[in-house]
Design a protein around this motif. Sequence first.
Motif, PDB file in Angstrom:
ATOM      1  N   MET A  57      13.046   7.658 -29.215  1.00 45.71           N
ATOM      2  CA  MET A  57      12.811   6.512 -29.094  1.00 45.71           C
ATOM      3  C   MET A  57      13.732   5.772 -28.382  1.00 45.71           C
ATOM      4  O   MET A  57      13.330   5.074 -27.701  1.00 45.71           O
ATOM      5  N   ARG A  59      12.365   8.696 -33.441  1.00 45.33           N
ATOM      6  CA  ARG A  59      11.645   7.702 -34.235  1.00 45.33           C
ATOM      7  C   ARG A  59      11.713   7.904 -35.732  1.00 45.33           C
ATOM      8  O   ARG A  59      11.485   9.238 -36.352  1.00 45.33           O
ATOM      9  N   CYS A  83      13.681  -7.860 -27.544  1.00 40.58           N
ATOM     10  CA  CYS A  83      13.212  -8.184 -28.875  1.00 40.58           C
ATOM     11  C   CYS A  83      11.551  -7.880 -28.988  1.00 40.58           C
ATOM     12  O   CYS A  83      11.010  -7.178 -29.711  1.00 40.58           O
ATOM     13  N   ARG A  84      10.925  -8.564 -27.803  1.00 37.09           N
ATOM     14  CA  ARG A  84       9.360  -8.457 -27.668  1.00 37.09           C
ATOM     15  C   ARG A  84       9.106  -7.036 -27.437  1.00 37.09           C
ATOM     16  O   ARG A  84       7.860  -6.872 -27.829  1.00 37.09           O
ATOM     17  N   LEU A  91      13.320  -8.826 -39.536  1.00 35.91           N
ATOM     18  CA  LEU A  91      12.034  -8.304 -39.906  1.00 35.91           C
ATOM     19  C   LEU A  91      10.768  -9.156 -39.556  1.00 35.91           C
ATOM     20  O   LEU A  91       9.752  -8.443 -39.263  1.00 35.91           O
ATOM     21  N   SER A 114      10.473 -10.279 -36.793  1.00 34.27           N
ATOM     22  CA  SER A 114      10.186  -9.691 -35.351  1.00 34.27           C
ATOM     23  C   SER A 114       9.065  -8.366 -35.398  1.00 34.27           C
ATOM     24  O   SER A 114       8.787  -7.908 -34.268  1.00 34.27           O
ATOM     25  N   GLN A 115       9.053  -7.700 -36.602  1.00 30.67           N
ATOM     26  CA  GLN A 115       8.282  -6.341 -36.903  1.00 30.67           C
ATOM     27  C   GLN A 115       8.847  -5.646 -35.765  1.00 30.67           C
ATOM     28  O   GLN A 115       8.138  -4.893 -34.837  1.00 30.67           O
ATOM     29  N   HIS A 143      10.011  -2.073 -34.179  1.00 27.55           N
ATOM     30  CA  HIS A 143      10.140  -0.567 -34.203  1.00 27.55           C
ATOM     31  C   HIS A 143      11.364  -0.163 -34.509  1.00 27.55           C
ATOM     32  O   HIS A 143      11.574   0.895 -35.171  1.00 27.55           O
ATOM     33  N   ARG A 197       8.153   1.738 -44.584  1.00 23.72           N
ATOM     34  CA  ARG A 197       7.579   1.205 -43.568  1.00 23.72           C
ATOM     35  C   ARG A 197       7.777   1.733 -42.398  1.00 23.72           C
ATOM     36  O   ARG A 197       7.515   1.380 -41.245  1.00 23.72           O
ATOM     37  N   GLY A 198       8.568   3.019 -42.344  1.00 19.41           N
ATOM     38  CA  GLY A 198       8.641   3.777 -41.152  1.00 19.41           C
ATOM     39  C   GLY A 198       9.436   2.934 -40.229  1.00 19.41           C
ATOM     40  O   GLY A 198       9.263   3.152 -39.099  1.00 19.41           O
TER      41      GLY A 198
END
Lengths: 246, 355
Positions: free
Chosen positions: A1, A26, A74-75, A157, A159-160, A162, A192-193
Amino acid sequence: MLRVESIYKSFDDFMAVNGACLTVERGALVAVIGPNGAGKTTLFNLITGLHKPDRGKIIFEGQEIGGLAPYEICRRGVARAFQIANIFPRLSVFENVQVAVFARQRQSHNLFQPAQKLARAETDAILQSTGLESQARRVAGALSHGDQRILEIAIALGSQPHLLILDEPTAGMSPEETAKTMNLVQQLARARGITILFCEHDMDIVFSVAQSIMVMRHGETIIQATPDEVRQNHQVQEAYLGGADA
Amino acid sequence: MSAENEKTVYESACIRENPRSKNEIVMYGVMLPKHMPIKLAAPRWLWLTLALLLALLLLPLAAPLFYIYIISVIFVTALLAMSLNLVLGYGGVYQFHHAVFYGVGAYTATLLITELAMPAWLAFAAGPVVAAFTGLLIGWFCVRLTKLYFGMLQIALGSLVWVIAYRWYDVTGGDNGIHDIPMPEFLMSFQGAYYFILIITVVCVALMYLILNSPFGATLQAIRDNPERCEAIGVNVRQHQLIGIVIASFFGGVAGVLFVALERSVFPGLLFWVLSLEILVMCLLGGWFTFAGPILGAAIVVALRTVASRYTDYWTTILGIVLILLIFFLPEGVMGWARERFKPRASKADQGGVS
Ligand SMILES: Nc1ncnc2c1ncn2[C@@H]1O[C@H](COP(=O)(O)OP(=O)(O)O)[C@@H](O)[C@H]1O
Ligand SMILES: [Mg+2]
């Protein structure tokens, strides 16, 4: 990742990060350890775009992100909680998280809808899962140190992400707060992985939580391996674990 | 939690409708009612505001012309100060030469009427648009710098605009300005101008209230508190500041147009740095962390200036003294002081947002 390939960053003539390498799979919980001044924070600053690398590559989800602006990184899915609480002190706790949710929803240009009616459910869920819901209406600057550090994570968080990067999430916390925070971190990873990259001084925490550990010293990577392998490694024992910082 | 379950939660990223109940949302493993009770932004001062508005509507029936005129001046100035505070108090942007946009709005409207003989309404509409465009131009350079450097560059660029107004005699009338600008019939009386200004000001203030309570407004305040963190949560800080400056310049331009409607004249003082200092003082004096503070500040400064000008020519000196007293005794302005002094419960101060 995430793959960081021999990255360099100097301040004036001082090499803060000197060819560090890092791989994050990941779903993994990866720790970076090293004595104070090893360059951990600087490495995180490079990954999140606060500093531009002098040399080297940062590949996130197959794309080069080195040198992009922080908001662009971030995006793409990398969020970060800072070592020193870095919140919005005059806004309420709720608004602190809500603003991050707005940004992720690309709503922050919305001029005429009342903010109070938007992004409530998601913001409330984040506050609940981080245990901040009872403080939602307080001004963030008035929170205790421990709660500010939790809010720090809650904002990230929004920002959801990965990949969530935590810079010494338990620094300055009481033992109970530390346990609570590490529970939260593991919960985020498991339930939440979210992939998590963190650095931490407390070796007990690191070796019990992390699946992979990267050891840094003088801006260089000594080794990245599983906790067991790191424990066995002579170089690490000499350089770090056996030394004054253990 | 099983591996399969983990994957669903992860892939749903965040919000997932619960198939069993349409009224619940499963998020981050937490069940939430779908329709949360929403606390409306019911302004605490709604009734007071309405009563005040009614009084202001009836005022011209009773008050002498002089007071109608002074109150009109206060409206125009208050709108100007509020437009500055939108980026200063709420955006943390060091907009040190805001008067430029006021002046540009006023000169644009005037020149379109006197030089191009445009209908007044069209010229009035063009004023704020050109002011906003000027804001975009100046702001585009300024947002590349931070804090004080931002302010210094803005003073420099703004002074260039002032020089144009001051020196270009053929068009702007130089330091004499332009007087006796032709106006539509009903603006020729003080009462007519008063109502026009009152309505436009109220509409603009309401719009600014909406904007400050929108997601954009929340983001602007977050930028004021911590621009670095805002970048880290995915906000393009410069772009937001620039939008804020354009909005502030637009409303500053509206105030400029209202000035023309009231005074029927323009002069370079409208975009001189002394005026910028004056509106800065109004924001600080009223309380730049409050929505209505600048109105109060404008009222106090205009009243002070009106009284002072009867007795002395040294208005700038008085302004300087006010500024010094302010810094030492009321760092959060009159409103900030009042909020500290009269806050109903300790927890009230704990509530953030636009008040
Ligand atoms: N912005 C900066 N300017 C100059 N030197 C810096 C800067 N950031 C970090 N450093 C230096 O880089 C070194 C590594 O710091 P840091 O990355 O914070 O270490 P760690 O987080 O591992 O304790 C330190 O010696 C620090 O003084
Ligand atoms: Mg550090």
